[in-house]
Scaffold this motif. Structure first.
Motif, short mmCIF file in Angstrom:
data_model
loop_
_atom_site.label_atom_id
_atom_site.label_comp_id
_atom_site.label_asym_id
_atom_site.label_seq_id
_atom_site.Cartn_x
_atom_site.Cartn_y
_atom_site.Cartn_z
N GLU A 280 -92.02 6.46 -88.37
CA GLU A 280 -91.10 7.48 -87.83
C GLU A 280 -90.27 6.49 -87.29
N PHE A 281 -89.90 5.43 -87.77
CA PHE A 281 -88.78 4.54 -87.24
C PHE A 281 -87.26 5.18 -87.48
N ALA A 282 -86.48 4.46 -86.71
CA ALA A 282 -85.18 5.07 -86.58
C ALA A 282 -84.16 3.76 -87.08
N SER A 283 -83.07 3.97 -87.69
CA SER A 283 -82.36 2.79 -88.24
C SER A 283 -80.94 2.72 -87.58
N THR A 284 -80.60 1.49 -87.78
CA THR A 284 -79.01 1.11 -87.50
C THR A 284 -78.43 0.65 -88.80
N ASN A 285 -77.18 1.20 -89.03
CA ASN A 285 -76.44 1.05 -90.26
C ASN A 285 -75.71 -0.44 -89.92
N SER A 286 -75.52 -1.09 -90.85
CA SER A 286 -74.60 -2.31 -90.63
C SER A 286 -73.17 -2.06 -91.38
N PRO A 287 -72.21 -2.59 -90.63
CA PRO A 287 -70.81 -2.35 -91.22
C PRO A 287 -70.90 -3.16 -92.52
N THR A 288 -70.52 -2.35 -93.45
CA THR A 288 -70.44 -2.73 -94.95
C THR A 288 -69.28 -2.30 -95.59
N VAL A 292 -73.21 -2.08 -100.75
CA VAL A 292 -74.58 -2.25 -100.55
C VAL A 292 -75.00 -1.55 -99.12
N LYS A 293 -75.78 -0.33 -99.23
CA LYS A 293 -76.26 0.17 -97.86
C LYS A 293 -77.00 -0.65 -97.15
N ILE A 294 -76.84 -1.15 -96.08
CA ILE A 294 -77.85 -2.04 -95.14
C ILE A 294 -77.98 -1.26 -93.87
N LYS A 295 -79.73 -1.10 -93.96
CA LYS A 295 -80.13 -0.45 -92.64
C LYS A 295 -81.16 -1.27 -91.96
N THR A 296 -81.11 -1.28 -90.85
CA THR A 296 -82.29 -2.08 -90.03
C THR A 296 -83.03 -1.18 -89.20
N TYR A 297 -84.27 -1.23 -89.50
CA TYR A 297 -85.36 -0.14 -88.92
C TYR A 297 -85.92 -0.77 -87.90
N ILE A 328 -73.06 -14.35 -107.96
CA ILE A 328 -73.76 -13.35 -108.45
C ILE A 328 -74.09 -12.50 -107.23
N ASP A 329 -73.56 -11.02 -107.58
CA ASP A 329 -73.86 -9.99 -106.53
C ASP A 329 -75.24 -9.56 -106.21
N TYR A 330 -75.57 -9.30 -105.03
CA TYR A 330 -77.13 -9.08 -104.75
C TYR A 330 -77.14 -7.65 -105.73
N GLU A 331 -78.58 -7.70 -106.18
CA GLU A 331 -78.87 -6.99 -107.43
C GLU A 331 -79.05 -5.42 -106.89
N GLN A 332 -79.27 -4.96 -105.79
CA GLN A 332 -79.69 -3.56 -105.54
C GLN A 332 -78.75 -2.92 -104.73
N LYS A 333 -78.69 -1.63 -104.78
CA LYS A 333 -77.86 -0.82 -104.15
C LYS A 333 -77.94 -0.69 -102.47
N LYS A 334 -79.15 -1.08 -102.06
CA LYS A 334 -79.39 -1.02 -100.60
C LYS A 334 -80.33 -2.39 -100.18
N LEU A 335 -80.25 -2.55 -99.06
CA LEU A 335 -80.88 -3.59 -98.30
C LEU A 335 -81.44 -3.03 -97.03
N THR A 336 -82.82 -2.81 -97.07
CA THR A 336 -83.45 -2.09 -95.77
C THR A 336 -84.31 -3.29 -94.75
N GLN A 337 -84.12 -3.42 -93.70
CA GLN A 337 -84.91 -4.55 -92.94
C GLN A 337 -85.69 -3.78 -91.85
N ASN A 350 -89.66 -9.09 -99.45
CA ASN A 350 -89.76 -8.08 -100.57
C ASN A 350 -88.41 -7.45 -101.14
N TRP A 351 -88.18 -7.41 -102.42
CA TRP A 351 -86.90 -7.16 -102.66
C TRP A 351 -86.42 -5.95 -102.45
N GLY A 352 -85.32 -5.98 -101.49
CA GLY A 352 -84.89 -4.67 -100.90
C GLY A 352 -85.30 -4.19 -99.87
N LEU A 353 -86.36 -4.74 -99.57
CA LEU A 353 -87.04 -3.98 -98.19
C LEU A 353 -87.91 -5.12 -97.39
N VAL A 354 -87.04 -5.86 -96.82
CA VAL A 354 -87.44 -6.99 -96.10
C VAL A 354 -88.10 -6.78 -94.71
#
Length: 943
Positions: A280-288, A292-297, A328-337, A350-354
């Motif tokens: 049930e976590f909530a996220s904070t968006n990184s300025p990007t 790549v969508k970057i969210k920190t939960y 080399i660009d980061y492979e995925q369209k999103k990065l979740t922490q 974990n790739w894309g879900l650290v």
């Protein structure tokens, strides 16, 4: 075992329909080989495993089947909230998960058996399909091997043909665990995050699979070189969000209780990188820039309070730095922490879900130490480096996991320096890393960076590879290689390495070849493999001994136990300088002594080797040169590079431990400290003197030693005293570290003005019982010193604050401070609390016990405690416990007890061997040096 929740008939029916759809809808992928394997006999099944034989089991999968794609459906039945308590001991929680998977694979060698890995899963309903003909192949038997192989053996009625494409469907059920595999994590949440809801316990489920726990979540080919694409579907409770490696493709309510989330396919990756989190976590968006969508939960209240903001702010900067550095660009369209309340490791890439332990990711302004930003930045930099080194390009087997961890450690030095240049951390991190590697690698029970593959087979052997050799020595030898070929050529080589081996698996030879190519293209002539194999394929490192009178230099394997014979030698690059700052590079390529003009002292000048500590070796000199260097350190230390000021102290102390120089030389190297203000030399000295503290704080040596340190630290303490007394910190980042060192050394060695300051600050907090005016940077050291100087009142106050704080940084500082008391009964009570997960989380048990063991009053208590409760306490981090609790061992009685403990619990890992060896070294060193050390300290304090 928790009760399994019932599944409604409607859900069960839909589940079956979904299962059939998954089987029918798998996308066919083919692996083509340049050489066609023609008619061959079916692969023989691995030899049967016997529990009575002494031979190790065959635990590696046969390579006749190559996985291409997994379709995985998982449903954790965990409730996020306890809504109804059946009785006090049995709430309506369930710790079960169910699911099914279809793995598509290519057959390269005909076989009648499918082998994959499965552990503690109830597997059923196997279906094998020929994807080329769409025909079903009969299954004659299914067996889960009861040994370390964790083989799931599926015997077939008909053989699979070489060159064919097949799929295997399996349904399964398993148990949600603690810390490993699919695990449960808990936290307390309440208003304002949930308006009108009282604070209550929440549950979430997540995965931690490195190195070999994917098999606990779904049957799979659980080896790093058996990469595949993962198509994942998660069924989870309504009100929760599912996060996975890839971006969400679609998410819909399934019925009144369940939601189903479909993810896009992952890149081709290893099983240990598979991950999901339901919370049930909530996220904070990184300025990007939006690519790549970057969210920190994190927990909703932590997110709402802005505790994820610092991590969110720096993540894209680090990601962009690596993209530019590697090309080399980061492979995925999103990065979740995600900041996890419970996690076995400090973080996992974990790739894309650290995932991170929340104490290592969250930062609370006004509560967290300013220096805690270093931890967060360094950890994010390490894990994001893994998105290339480990995730994109992966080692073939765990014997070379340093290609993941060594690179991630090394690359993080540059990333942190880029994103937070005012921290000026690169040199301090390099030195800390180097010394951690040196300490373990000076034992005969160390291991090569790249041991033979056959030496890393058993489960404990795989786990043993995750140590300071892999992380710290790996980074150190990479830095040495970059110094040899130049950083520019090195970077060019790793760009080739990442580009050529994207989505593939490598060994170190692939790395050497890429850097060699870059070296040749730049006009260089270094034979990279010849040089580097001496550093990666054998244990240890050399000590280089230089006679500056005649220029003679030779190398010898450095071991704390110098009575052991060793014929090892290395290709050693030596950067040397004298009083003038100009340096030159000289090679030492044999164990025979040679003479070099560059090592001859002219007109009484000092010679300094291993400039800026670029080489992974120690240096010893003739007594005359040592005296010149130490004189320079006392009179004008800034003529010697900062890193070398720290290294000279470290070399002197460790050469003395190995009996290569007199112990008085090492002690003489500390005299310059009364005028030293820089952190690196002080850190090196304090860390090395900690060994003396551990060996002698139960003897008559300790009193004179404390008196000497009290005098040495006065200069540094007075330098920062005005800031300290006013609970302020210097603006210079490095001086903030020096300030903490000054307080710790001064207070722990009884400087009256320091103890008065610490106890006064803590008492003011206790008296107000609300407003904590201690600067966040100083809290950890002030808490500890005040608790140590106090009694029950101070301890109970700290414990109450620990229990009621929701800030992880504050809780970590208090948890450590509680171990500082000198009251044995309080330490015993605290040890008892580690058995209650409501008081001390399981993931914190090992570190808490180690804090207590570091306290001389708690050493014996902690040792007796872990032996009495090993089954429980070892669930957290058994390696950390053994390393920490045995550090003070220096008597034959303690050695005998340690050996008996290892035998009683059948402890086979390398850490036990190293603890035994270190204890043997300690016994001999204390007996040979105690008298001269006591005499030296007494003479110094008598002046």
């Amino acid at each position: 075992m928790a009760k399994e929740s019932a599944i409604s008939k409607a859900f069960a029916a839909t589940f079956v329909i979904l299962t059939v759809s998954v089987i029918a809808g798998i996308v066919v992928m083919s692996i083509f080989y340049s050489t066609q394997i023609a008619k061959m006999n079916p692969t023989p099944r691995p030899p049967p495993q016997s529990t009575t034989t002494s031979l190790p089991p065959v635990i590696r999968l046969p390579k006749n089947l190559i996985p291409q794609r997994y379709n995985v459906l998982l449903q954790p039945h965990l409730y996020t909230r306890i809504t109804e308590v059946v009785n006090v001991t049995s709430p309506n929680q369930t710790m079960v998960f169910t699911g099914n998977s279809t793995v598509s694979f290519h057959c390269v060698l005909g076989t009648r058996a499918i082998y994959l890995n499965s552990m503690d899963l109830a597997v059923s309903d196997p279906v094998v399909m020929n994807k080329d003909t769409n025909e079903r192949i009969g299954v004659s038997s299914v067996e889960n091997h009861k040994d370390e192989s964790n083989f799931l053996e599926i015997q077939l009625n008909d053989a699979l043909a070489a060159g064919g494409n097949y799929s295997l469907f399996l349904a399964f059920k398993g148990e949600i665990r603690t810390l490993h595999g699919m695990f449960v994590s808990t936290y307390v949440e309440g208003s304002p995050a949930y308006e009108g809801d009282e604070s209550t316990e929440r549950f979430l489920t997540a995965t931690h699979l490195e190195p070999i726990d994917a098999r606990k979540v779904f049957p799979c080919f659980d080896e790093p070189d058996m990469k595949a694409v993962f198509d994942v579907t998660i069924i989870h409770r309504i009100g929760t969000t599912a996060q996975g490696n890839a971006d969400i493709r679609e998410s819909n309510n399934f019925d009144d209780d369940w939601k189903i989330t479909f993810f896009h396919p992952t890149p081709k990756m290893s099983t240990y990188l598979f991950a999901f989190v339901v919370s049930e976590f909530a996220s904070t968006n990184s300025p990007t820039d939006g690519r790549v969508k970057i969210k920190t939960y994190a927990r909703p209240d932590a997110t709402a309070a802005g505790h994820t903001q610092y991590a969110a702010n720096i993540t894209e900067k680090i990601l962009k730095f690596y993209e530019s550095r590697y090309g080399i660009d980061y492979e995925q369209k999103k990065l979740t922490q995600i900041a996890m309340p419970d996690l076995a490791a400090e973080a996992m890439e974990n790739w894309g879900l650290v995932t991170y332990q929340e104490g290592s990711l969250l930062y609370e302004e006004g509560v967290s130490s300013l220096l805690h930003k270093e931890v967060i930045a360094s950890l994010i930099a390490h894990e994001l480096a893994h998105q290339w080194f480990g995730n994109l390009v992966t080692m073939k087997w765990w014997n070379e996991v340093w290609l993941n961890e060594g690179f991630a450690t090394y690359e993080s030095f540059f990333a942190v320096d880029h994103v937070e240049p005012t921290f000026q951390l690169k040199e301090a991190h390099i030195m800390s890393n180097l010394h951690a590697a040196f300490e373990q690698d000076a034992l005969a029970s160390s291991h090569p960076l790249s041991p033979p593959r056959d030496d890393v087979q058993m489960i404990y052997e795989i786990y043993d590879m995750f140590d300071s050799i892999t992380y710290c020595k790996g980074a150190a030898v990479l830095r040495m290689l970059a110094d040899i070929v130049t950083e520019r050529v090195f970077t060019k080589g790793i760009k080739m390495y990442l580009s050529d081996f994207s989505y593939k698996n490598t060994d170190q030879n692939d790395l050497w070849e890429c850097i060699q190519k870059a070296e040749y293209e730049d006009g260089g002539h270094t034979n990279v493999a010849t040089v580097m194999n001496t550093w990666t394929k054998q244990i240890g490192y050399p000590v280089i001994t230089i006679n500056t009178t005649n220029g003679e230099v030779y190398q010898k394997h450095f071991l704390f136990n110098q009575s052991l014979e060793s014929g090892l030698w290395w290709n050693v690059p030596i950067r040397v300088m004298s009083n003038t700052p100009k340096s030159s590079l000289i090679w030492l390529v044999s164990s025979d002594p040679v003479r070099k003009d560059e090592f001859i002292s002219k007109n009484g000048e000092w010679i300094l080797a291993n400039v800026n500590c670029a080489g992974y070796y120690r240096v010893n000199y003739n007594p005359e040169n040592w005296e010149r260097l130490l004189t320079q350190m006392e009179s004008n230390p800034h003529k010697i590079p900062l890193m070398n000021r720290g290294q000279l102290v470290d070399d002197a102390f460790n050469l003395a431990r190995a009996k290569l120089v007199e112990v008085t030389l090492a002690l003489n190297s500390t005299r310059f400290l009364r005028n030293e203000r820089e952190f690196i030399p002080w850190e090196s000295t304090v860390r090395n003197l900690e060994y003396f503290v551990l060996m002698f704080d139960r003897s008559e040596v300790y009193g004179p030693m404390q008196a000497y340190l009290c005098e040495q630290v006065k200069g540094l303490y007075n330098f920062v005293r005005n800031d300290t007394d006013n609970s302020q910190v210097p603006t210079d980042h490095s001086l903030q570290h020096s300030q903490i060192t000054a307080i710790e050394v001064a207070c722990s060695n009884g400087l009256p003005e320091c103890l008065e300051m610490a106890t006064k600050m803590f008492a003011n907090w206790m008296n107000t019982n609300s407003t904590n005016k201690i600067h966040p940077n100083l809290r950890s050291v002030i808490y500890c010193q005040a608790v140590a100087a106090g009694g029950r009142e101070e301890w109970d106050f700290a414990w109450n604050k620990f229990q009621n704080s929701s800030d992880t940084s504050e809780k970590d500082q208090l948890r450590q401070a509680l171990s500082c008391t000198k009251k044995i009964w309080l330490l015993n009570r605290y040890l008892g609390y580690t058995l209650d997960p409501e008081k001390i989380r399981l993931m914190d048990v090992a570190s808490t016990i180690n804090y207590i063991a570091k306290n001389v009053a708690g050493q014996a208590l902690a040792w007796n405690f872990i032996r009495a409760h090993w089954e429980y306490v070892s669930q957290g981090d058994a390696v950390m416990l053994i390393e920490g609790v045995t550090r003070r061992f220096s008597t034959q009685f303690e050695l005998d007890e340690l050996k008996r403990f290892a035998t009683d619990y059948n402890l086979l890992g390398r850490v036990v061997q190293q603890a035994i060896e270190q204890t043997q070294v300690n016994i001999q060193w204390v007996s040979e040096n105690k008298d001269s050390i006591l005499e030296w300290f007494e003479s110094e304090t008598a002046l």
